[in-house]
Design an enzyme around this catalytic site. Structure first.
Site, mmCIF file in Angstrom:
data_model
loop_
_atom_site.group_PDB
_atom_site.id
_atom_site.type_symbol
_atom_site.label_atom_id
_atom_site.label_comp_id
_atom_site.label_asym_id
_atom_site.label_seq_id
_atom_site.Cartn_x
_atom_site.Cartn_y
_atom_site.Cartn_z
ATOM 1 N N HIS B 122 0.878 -1.181 0.000
ATOM 2 C CA HIS B 122 0.000 0.000 0.000
ATOM 3 C C HIS B 122 0.914 1.229 0.000
ATOM 4 C CE1 HIS B 122 -2.875 2.927 1.701
ATOM 5 N NE2 HIS B 122 -3.824 2.094 1.347
ATOM 6 N N ASP B 199 3.165 -4.974 7.975
ATOM 7 C CA ASP B 199 1.967 -4.159 7.847
ATOM 8 C C ASP B 199 0.754 -5.081 7.969
ATOM 9 O OD1 ASP B 199 -0.189 -2.665 7.075
ATOM 10 O OD2 ASP B 199 0.652 -1.974 5.169
ATOM 11 N N GLN B 202 -4.472 -5.036 6.709
ATOM 12 C CA GLN B 202 -5.509 -5.919 6.181
ATOM 13 C C GLN B 202 -5.622 -7.210 6.986
ATOM 14 O OE1 GLN B 202 -7.814 -5.387 3.925
ATOM 15 N NE2 GLN B 202 -7.019 -3.334 3.539
ATOM 16 N N LYS B 225 -10.160 -0.739 10.408
ATOM 17 C CA LYS B 225 -10.244 -1.894 9.504
ATOM 18 C C LYS B 225 -10.607 -3.165 10.264
ATOM 19 C CE LYS B 225 -7.742 -0.665 5.361
ATOM 20 N NZ LYS B 225 -7.485 0.740 5.288
ATOM 21 N N CYS B 363 -4.724 2.644 -3.783
ATOM 22 C CA CYS B 363 -3.457 3.078 -3.178
ATOM 23 C C CYS B 363 -2.347 2.070 -3.409
ATOM 24 C CB CYS B 363 -3.608 3.364 -1.679
ATOM 25 S SG CYS B 363 -4.701 4.720 -1.328
#
Lengths: 150, 405
Positions: B122, B199, B202, B225, B363
């Protein structure tokens, strides 16, 4: 579905599938790039201007149906017109797609471009319809900068 | 096992109608909807327990502090961190990455150094490193994508060298759905003494996370999220790293002793939480994590995989539809393109059918570049979606095709 039919009229779908004046132009007198970073729409606009008249105008690029057909119809509309009127047309078109009231005269002036009246119901799509026009203004002012409508 | 009717009742917004049609919310990779307990926790805090934290001697300040700090413990347990001191509350995954770039890596980065990322990151896991690299004449190196949407980990031995000072990589792609198995990469990086940031923006909402088993040095995610509010997120960092890092921002709460000559900074994690934090955000995030835990992440994972398999099968039957990203191990995200129809037109028409999807580059412009598409339409599913909704999504796609001819 009626708003959608209003948005995606036959003329728009036709110009999306078979964009007119869809070619590079060499030599040209004016050129600018238009880019909608959020959608990924990108177009190159070319003009040949002689004695203040738009002798030829063309574009290439990729985008959604609204931005492609808007560019296509714009090139058809402007060919043979005087550049001193383009700013006025830009403003009328802007008013049309953002839902501002237009006089009957103005609407008549826009001719075929009136099919973009349906865009006003879809605020997220205004920037698609207006991209080619912003690019036009940039090309005429030869700022050589990428036009953005974000 | 999974009472979907009951679960859907927990999310007030899911009973909303859009243009007279039942909302089908399939933009969960962008942000998730909030269950009643999360909404209630914000109302309850402001109605009953709110004051500023960590300072007042008064009752409400103590209550508020207790709730805020117990939220930190909830996060710690949720991601299996060794200590609550390793949990820093930030605004979101983006701020967490910027914090690590600025407080950890910047003082250690020299000209010629490299930061290893992947092609599916991202933008928020690209730009902070790019800005940093530019300032220090360092450069980014990239683990490339394979055609199917997996990363080409066979390149890692070549890319991981002594010039690399940081590895930052996603655990799950927001545009392709690919889930990356990271243990070998983490181990190889550690063999060379290189820290790894994962990261989890998600992945956090889709399967159980164990930061100690993963052995990553940093893990970041955003509250919104995972069914929590916006404006709150988490940086997990191993204690040894946090203690060696310079402060991110200066302000109240991050100090022990201040004079104009010198300031003594507070201990971790407070050293990284300057100013009054997002108190209600942290508390509502812990409600969200408790809600998700009660459903069980294993159950969520199983159910969402079922949804994904069903949606993939249904989508593949639509003529002219091409799924972008067919990794072997995927979360419940399907990006697709329709032949001859721009995603933006797809999104507008699906919206009129009550279906919320994301269109654009998500993104992740390098991913779009890799697949040679300007944009995709993305259907991202959560545990509150149903097979019936997937059928409606398919009908909406067929309508797009009909209308656009």
């Amino acid at each position: 579905m009626s708003e959608l039919r209003e948005l995606y009229q036959e003329v728009i779908l036709d110009h999306n599938k078979n964009p007119r004046n869809f070619r590079e132009m060499t030599p040209h007198s004016h050129h600018a790039t238009g880019h909608n970073p959020l959608c990924g729409d990108k177009l190159e606009l070319y003009l040949k201007i002689e004695n203040g008249m738009i002798e030829d105008i063309s574009f290439i690029g990729s985008g959604c149906a609204i931005s492609t057909s808007s560019a296509s119809l714009m090139t058809q509309f402007l060919k043979g017109k005087s550049i001193k009127d383009t700013r006025k047309y830009f403003e009328c078109f802007h008013d049309l797609v953002t839902g501002k009231p237009l006089s009957d005269n103005d609407l008549e002036d826009l001719g075929k471009l009136a099919v973009f009246g349906g865009v006003q119901e879809f605020p997220a799509r205004v920037k698609c319809a207006i991209l080619s026009w912003h690019t036009l203004i940039n090309a005429l002012e030869t700022t050589n900068e990428t036009a953005k409508t974000e | 096992m999974f009472d979907i009717k009951k679960i859907r009742k927990d999310f007030p917004i899911l009973s909303k109608e859009i243009y007279g049609k039942p909302l089908i919310y399939a933009d969960n990779a962008a942000s998730t909807q909030k269950p009643q307990p999360v909404i209630d926790s914000i109302v309850d805090l402001y109605s009953n327990n709110y004051a500023n934290i960590h300072r007042g001697v008064h009752y409400l300040s103590r209550e508020s502090t207790k709730l805020y700090e117990s939220a930190r413990e909830t996060v710690q347990k949720f991601i299996q961190a060794a200590s609550a001191r390793e949990i820093v509350f930030v605004r979101g995954a983006t701020e967490a990455i910027n914090l690590v770039a600025s407080s950890y890596l910047e003082p250690r980065l020299n000209a010629g150094d490299e930061i290893l990322l992947s092609e599916m990151e991202h933008h928020s896991n690209i730009i902070p490193w790019q800005l940093l690299a530019e300032r220090h004449q360092a450069k980014l190196s990239i683990i490339p994508l394979l055609e199917n949407g997996d990363l080409d980990f066979s390149q890692v031995p070549r890319l991981l060298n002594s010039r690399v000072k940081m590895v930052a990589i996603t655990q799950m792609s927001n545009s392709l759905g690919t889930i990356n198995k990271l243990d070998t990469l983490v181990q190889r990086a550690h063999d060379l003494g290189i820290p790894v940031l994962v990261d989890g923006a998600q992945s956090i909402a889709h399967f159980p996370i164990d930061v100690q088993a993963l052995d990553c040095d940093f893990f970041v995610f955003s509250g919104h999220k995972i069914y929590g509010p916006t404006g709150i997120g988490v940086l997990y960092a191993k204690q040894i790293f946090l203690e060696s890092m310079r402060p991110y921002q200066g302000g109240g709460d991050m100090i022990l002793d201040v004079s104009f000559e010198k300031t003594e900074f507070n201990e971790i994690p407070y050293k990284f939480e300057a100013g009054t934090p997002n108190i209600s955000g942290a508390i509502a995030l812990s409600s969200a994590l408790n809600y998700v835990s009660a459903l069980g992440l294993q159950n969520i994972d199983r159910y969402e995989r079922e949804l994904l398999a069903y949606a993939t099968k249904q989508f593949e039957q639509i003529e002219g539809l091409r799924i972008i990203g067919k990794a072997r191990n995927k979360g419940s995200i399907i990006s697709f393109v329709l032949e001859g129809i721009h995603p933006h037109d797809v999104g507008t028409i699906m919206d009129m059918e009550g279906v919320a999807v994301r269109t654009g580059h998500h993104c992740t412009q390098p991913v779009m570049e890799c697949y040679q598409v300007p944009a995709t339409t993305r259907v991202s599913l959560a545990f509150y979606n149903t097979k019936a909704e997937i059928d409606s999504i398919c009908s909406a796609i067929l309508k797009v095709k009909e209308l656009m001819g």
